[in-house]
Design a protein around this motif. Structure first.
Motif, PDB file in Angstrom:
ATOM      1  N   SER A  91       0.822  -1.213   0.000  1.00 29.26           N
ATOM      2  CA  SER A  91       0.000   0.000   0.000  1.00 29.26           C
ATOM      3  C   SER A  91       0.854   1.260   0.000  1.00 29.26           C
ATOM      4  CB  SER A  91      -0.939  -0.001   1.201  1.00 29.26           C
ATOM      5  OG  SER A  91      -0.221  -0.046   2.416  1.00 29.26           O
ATOM      6  N   ALA A  94       0.804   2.468  -3.406  1.00 28.98           N
ATOM      7  CA  ALA A  94      -0.513   3.030  -3.709  1.00 28.98           C
ATOM      8  C   ALA A  94      -0.639   4.442  -3.147  1.00 28.98           C
ATOM      9  CB  ALA A  94      -1.607   2.125  -3.132  1.00 28.98           C
ATOM     10  N   ILE A  95      -0.158   4.642  -1.919  1.00 29.13           N
ATOM     11  CA  ILE A  95      -0.186   5.966  -1.300  1.00 29.13           C
ATOM     12  C   ILE A  95       0.643   6.953  -2.117  1.00 29.13           C
ATOM     13  CG2 ILE A  95       0.580   7.274   0.726  1.00 29.13           C
ATOM     14  CD1 ILE A  95      -0.093   4.704   2.369  1.00 29.13           C
ATOM     15  N   ASP A 194      -7.209   5.110   4.823  1.00 28.89           N
ATOM     16  CA  ASP A 194      -6.252   4.013   4.932  1.00 28.89           C
ATOM     17  C   ASP A 194      -6.874   2.929   5.810  1.00 28.89           C
ATOM     18  OD1 ASP A 194      -4.156   2.292   5.197  1.00 28.89           O
ATOM     19  OD2 ASP A 194      -2.808   3.693   6.188  1.00 28.89           O
ATOM     20  N   TYR A 220      -7.134   2.605   0.757  1.00 27.51           N
ATOM     21  CA  TYR A 220      -5.949   1.763   0.601  1.00 27.51           C
ATOM     22  C   TYR A 220      -6.119   0.475   1.391  1.00 27.51           C
ATOM     23  CZ  TYR A 220      -3.975   6.316  -0.656  1.00 27.51           C
ATOM     24  OH  TYR A 220      -3.759   7.541  -1.229  1.00 27.51           O
ATOM     25  N   ALA A 237      -5.166   0.380  -4.180  1.00 30.22           N
ATOM     26  CA  ALA A 237      -5.982   1.575  -3.983  1.00 30.22           C
ATOM     27  C   ALA A 237      -7.290   1.373  -4.715  1.00 30.22           C
ATOM     28  CB  ALA A 237      -5.273   2.815  -4.511  1.00 30.22           C
TER      29      ALA A 237
END
Length: 386
Positions: A91, A94-95, A194, A220, A237
């Motif tokens: 993740s 993705a962030i 998140d 996420y 995501a």
């Protein structure tokens, strides 16, 4: 003379701490995830015969992620809409991809206090006007309505939160989530959610993914925390399609895509999520019962807020709090604990909490109890020394 001039930047405290101090033969009671499965266990639980692995063609995948893994994630978290799923290297990627594409200099962004370092880094790196959601404003499953109204105002670009919160375990109730989503929708802000440990809840039921119904929401997820697959390095995501498309140029110049071998394992794991998460969640709840009893026995030395979700908490050490100790004191505390009792905590300096440490209860029960025993001996020994 060398012309090499690398840019200097301090690494996140959390990652640097693990680089320096995570090793073999220790009682790791610091993690925010459950303990990992072996590949043999995964093959058995997820029914992955050797023939399925042998048939994989080691070809390229695609930037958004292979169709199979995106469909599996979408069916569980995104209302079946695989077009709104981006599959990434953890993740953390993705962030990085989505926030880099979403945020612009001067944007007003609300960020939860003590949040995972990447979620706070990218708004500041983008030159956003960052306002902080205080930890004290989240009580009994809801964000204080006055605080919420004062922070999430018209013109706010994004609200970035993490529930259950890492490291405190504080979470929202269904009503609290409803109030947050309604406020962000009213003001036109993008909710960035998140949900790394959302699948393990203690006080309320597991919250639905707020991105499941579409709208201006980014969420996420990861296999690293509640699935017991941190070494798989797969996250995702869920976001509006235009935002996902905007991430492709950066991804095409960096990581490109995942391995088809990894994607197949991730797909099967997602299709068998209940089995993977259920076994580890049961163990975490047993450990939480041990931790609750332990804190009651040590209330003269430790205070805490019982976690409402996830597998970690943030106990505060009264000795450090009473002394008003600076951040170096809790780091020295954790180093002494590691040296004397081979027990690992993450100092609260990684989360802006100078008098506490992250304590994880998602590991094997025997090792967790041994770690608590070491921490107990350490705390009592410090008290006797004084």
């Amino acid at each position: 003379m060398s012309s090499l001039r690398p840019r200097r930047e301090d690494p996140p405290v959390l990652e640097e701490w693990y680089r320096r101090h995570l090793g073999p033969d220790i009682h790791d009671i610091s993690s925010s995830g459950v303990h990992p499965y072996t590949f043999a266990e995964i093959r058995d639980l997820c029914r992955i015969p050797a023939a399925d692995l042998d048939e994989i063609v080691m070809d390229d995948s695609v930037s958004q992620g292979g169709a199979g893994i995106r469909a599996a994630i979408a069916d569980r978290y995104a209302g079946g809409d695989a077009d709104r799923v981006l599959v990434t290297h953890g993740s953390s990627e993705a962030i990085a991809l989505t926030l880099s594409a979403l945020l612009h200099p001067g944007d007003r962004v609300v960020v939860q206090e003590g949040i995972y370092h990447s979620l706070g880094h990218y708004p500041r790196a983008a030159g956003c006007d960052v306002a902080e959601l205080p930890a004290a404003a989240v009580r009994d499953g809801e964000i204080d309505p006055q605080v919420l109204a004062g922070l999430v105002t018209p013109g706010t670009a994004a609200v970035i939160v993490n529930f259950p919160h890492n490291p405190t375990g504080v979470s929202l109730s269904p009503q609290g989530l409803k109030a947050l989503t309604e406020r962000t929708a009213q003001t036109g802000a993008t909710l960035v959610w998140d949900a790394a440990t959302a699948e393990i809840a203690h006080r309320w039921e597991v919250l639905p993914d707020p991105a499941a119904d579409g709208g201006d929401t980014v969420s996420y997820g990861t296999f690293s925390k509640t699935f017991g697959l941190p070494g798989l390095r797969v996250g995702w995501a869920i976001a509006p399609k235009p935002l996902l498309t905007a991430t492709f140029p950066l991804r095409d110049r960096t990581t490109l895509f995942l391995s088809p071998l990894v994607e197949l394992i991730a797909e099967r794991a997602m299709r068998n999520a209940d089995a993977l998460i259920g076994a580890r969640a049961a163990e975490a709840r047993r450990n939480l019962a041990h931790l609750t009893a332990w804190t009651a026995e040590h209330e003269d030395l430790v205070r805490w807020i019982p976690p409402e979700g996830g597998v970690c908490a943030l106990p505060v050490f009264r000795e450090l709090e009473r002394a008003g100790a600076g951040p170096e004191a809790v780091e020295r505390f954790c180093l002494d604990l590691l040296a004397r009792h081979r027990t690992l905590l993450v100092p609260g300096t990684a989360f802006g909490a100078p008098h506490g440490a992250r304590l994880g209860f998602g590991g094997p029960e025997e090792s967790f109890l041994a770690g608590l025993a070491g921490l107990s001996d350490f705390l009592r020994g410090r008290g006797a020394g004084r």
